[in-house]
Design a protein around this motif. Structure first.
Motif, mmCIF file in Angstrom:
data_model
loop_
_atom_site.group_PDB
_atom_site.id
_atom_site.type_symbol
_atom_site.label_atom_id
_atom_site.label_comp_id
_atom_site.label_asym_id
_atom_site.label_seq_id
_atom_site.Cartn_x
_atom_site.Cartn_y
_atom_site.Cartn_z
ATOM 1 N N THR A 270 8.631 1.456 8.081
ATOM 2 C CA THR A 270 10.092 0.052 8.827
ATOM 3 C C THR A 270 10.311 0.230 9.613
ATOM 4 O O THR A 270 9.588 0.967 10.014
ATOM 5 N N PRO A 271 10.886 -0.564 10.094
ATOM 6 C CA PRO A 271 11.810 -0.292 11.904
ATOM 7 C C PRO A 271 12.307 0.906 11.657
ATOM 8 O O PRO A 271 12.295 1.580 12.844
ATOM 9 N N ARG B 164 3.899 -2.342 14.552
ATOM 10 C CA ARG B 164 4.412 -3.532 14.659
ATOM 11 C C ARG B 164 6.150 -3.095 14.940
ATOM 12 O O ARG B 164 6.635 -4.652 15.413
ATOM 13 N N TRP B 165 6.443 -2.416 15.620
ATOM 14 C CA TRP B 165 8.168 -2.592 16.039
ATOM 15 C C TRP B 165 8.204 -1.470 17.475
ATOM 16 O O TRP B 165 7.577 -0.185 17.809
ATOM 17 N N ASP B 166 8.886 -2.364 17.844
ATOM 18 C CA ASP B 166 9.598 -1.301 18.902
ATOM 19 C C ASP B 166 10.969 -1.321 18.747
ATOM 20 O O ASP B 166 11.641 -1.504 20.075
ATOM 21 N N THR B 167 10.885 -0.067 17.515
ATOM 22 C CA THR B 167 12.789 0.569 17.744
ATOM 23 C C THR B 167 12.442 1.734 18.177
ATOM 24 O O THR B 167 11.461 2.179 18.270
ATOM 25 N N TRP C 238 9.442 4.065 16.327
ATOM 26 C CA TRP C 238 8.406 4.150 17.024
ATOM 27 C C TRP C 238 8.285 4.243 18.387
ATOM 28 O O TRP C 238 6.787 5.102 18.929
#
Length: 400
Positions: A209-210, A359-362, A365
């Motif tokens: 998940t993010p 998938r995520w630039d959080t 990650w």
């Protein structure tokens, strides 16, 4: 003639898989071993996945057939949604060692200690309060008892309590935590390895998940454990501090939500926050002592190798002490190098695993897309924290 309880050949601190593996290995070579272990905490349960690779280790220690069925449930494989929305599966059943296990740690560890006692290891309930070297022997205060021994094994968990008292330091790579709950099942699940009919699922489930990732697996009792895994300083922002926020975050998943919904489960009444960060102890051994299990190195739970690592390092630490006792002055150096090489290999594999999710630039990650695990000239590993070095957003619990 019975040896004095206060003067064994080896004092092993910690009654989990690492400590028991070390004690059994030493006892098999004729050593008089005292294993110090803490009394279990009532109501505290920890679930871990046990890789099929652990089976030959347990067999070699002579304990595989001594583990009662109530402490483990079969694990036929893993399902994961990682790097994309689709669910993929890996199957243990066609491997050389068969199924893995989902292990309820309290009865599992108790069964290991019973096997150690049957093998001649002397058990002592308590904890090591102090330790110092005197005249070639370790003098340790165990609760209110003073014990002396020429050799010492630290299997006290991630805090490495004895190793730090001997001058070692614990170097953290990150501050991962798992926010966990037990989820009751109110209707029958599905049979088969991947859930196709009328018994409980027998696979673990991971979904990214993010803010990190979710993990779900069946307990031997028939309930499930569900964990949200993220960095400690991200817990509040992900809404994971309260059961209601945790439940809302779970509802935003796809595959975990579907498995939970199949059982008409409701929000949990309480949560537990468990430390899950990666770290290593430097050094993990020295003359007359060795650390094993989490006291030597801790790996990210994404690898599901905690118990296997504990058993392997327990055996290797004991072997190094036996070699040292036989006159090999380099035994502990070789053991320390082995622990370091295995941990470096894990860091590389972990980096590859996390980089597969793009998938995520959080924050969670992006932190894991930079090199980690490389020591600087002060012997310190870079920490996966925000550049501002903000403090943790949750208070981790303790789990050994």
């Amino acid at each position: 003639m019975t040896r004095p309880r206060s003067s064994p050949d080896v004092l092993v601190a910690g009654g989990g898989p690492a400590g028991v593996a070390a004690a059994l290995t030493l006892a098999s070579q004729g050593a008089d071993v005292v294993l110090v272990h803490s009394a279990p905490v009532a109501g505290r349960r920890v679930l871990e996945s046990l890789s099929p690779l652990a089976r030959p280790l347990l067999q070699g220690l002579g304990v595989l057939d001594r583990l009662p069925s109530e402490c483990h449930a079969p694990c036929y494989g893993n399902q994961s949604s990682w790097g994309g929305p689709a669910l993929t599966a890996s199957d243990f059943l066609h491997g050389p060692y068969g199924a893995g296990w989902h292990v309820d740690r309290a009865p599992f560890d108790a069964a290991l200690r019973r096997a150690a006692r049957a093998a001649g290891v002397r058990l002592h309930t308590g904890s090591v309060r102090s330790v110092a070297r005197h005249g070639g022997r370790w003098q340790a205060t165990v609760s209110r008892t003073v014990m002396t021994a020429p050799y010492l094994v630290d299997a006290t968990g991630a805090r490495a309590r004895l190793a730090r008292r001997l001058g070692a330091r614990v170097v953290h790579t990150d501050h991962l935590v798992a926010v966990a709950a037990e989820v009751p099942l109110t209707v029958p699940g599905h049979d088969g390895p991947y859930g196709t009919g009328g018994g409980p699922e027998r696979t673990s489930l991971v979904e990214s998940t993010p803010f990190g990732w979710w993990y779900m697996a069946p307990l031997p009792s028939g309930r499930h454990v569900v964990m949200a895994v993220t960095d400690a300083d991200l817990v509040a922002g992900a809404g994971l501090r309260t059961p209601e926020g945790w439940w809302a975050a779970l509802a935003a998943t796809r595959h975990v939500r579907a498995r939970v919904a199949a059982h008409h489960t409701t929000a949990p009444p309480c949560l537990r926050v468990l430390p899950a960060g990666t770290s290593r102890t430097l050094p993990p051994a020295g003359p007359g002592w060795a650390a094993a299990g989490d006291a030597a190195a801790v790996t990210d739970p994404i690898a599901a190798r905690g118990i296997t690592h504990a058993l392997a390092t327990g055996i290797s630490a004991a072997t190094a002490l036996i070699e040292e006792a036989d006159g090999d002055p380099r035994a502990q150096d070789r053991y320390a190098a082995l622990v370091g090489a295995v941990h470096d290999e894990f860091l590389c594999a972990r980096a590859t695993c996390y980089r597969a999710e793009e998938r995520w630039d959080t924050p969670f990650w992006t932190r894991r897309r930079t090199p980690a695990g490389v020591m600087n000239d002060q012997g310190q590993a870079p920490r996966l924290l925000l550049p501002a070095e903000t403090g943790p957003g949750a208070t981790p619990g303790s789990s050994h």
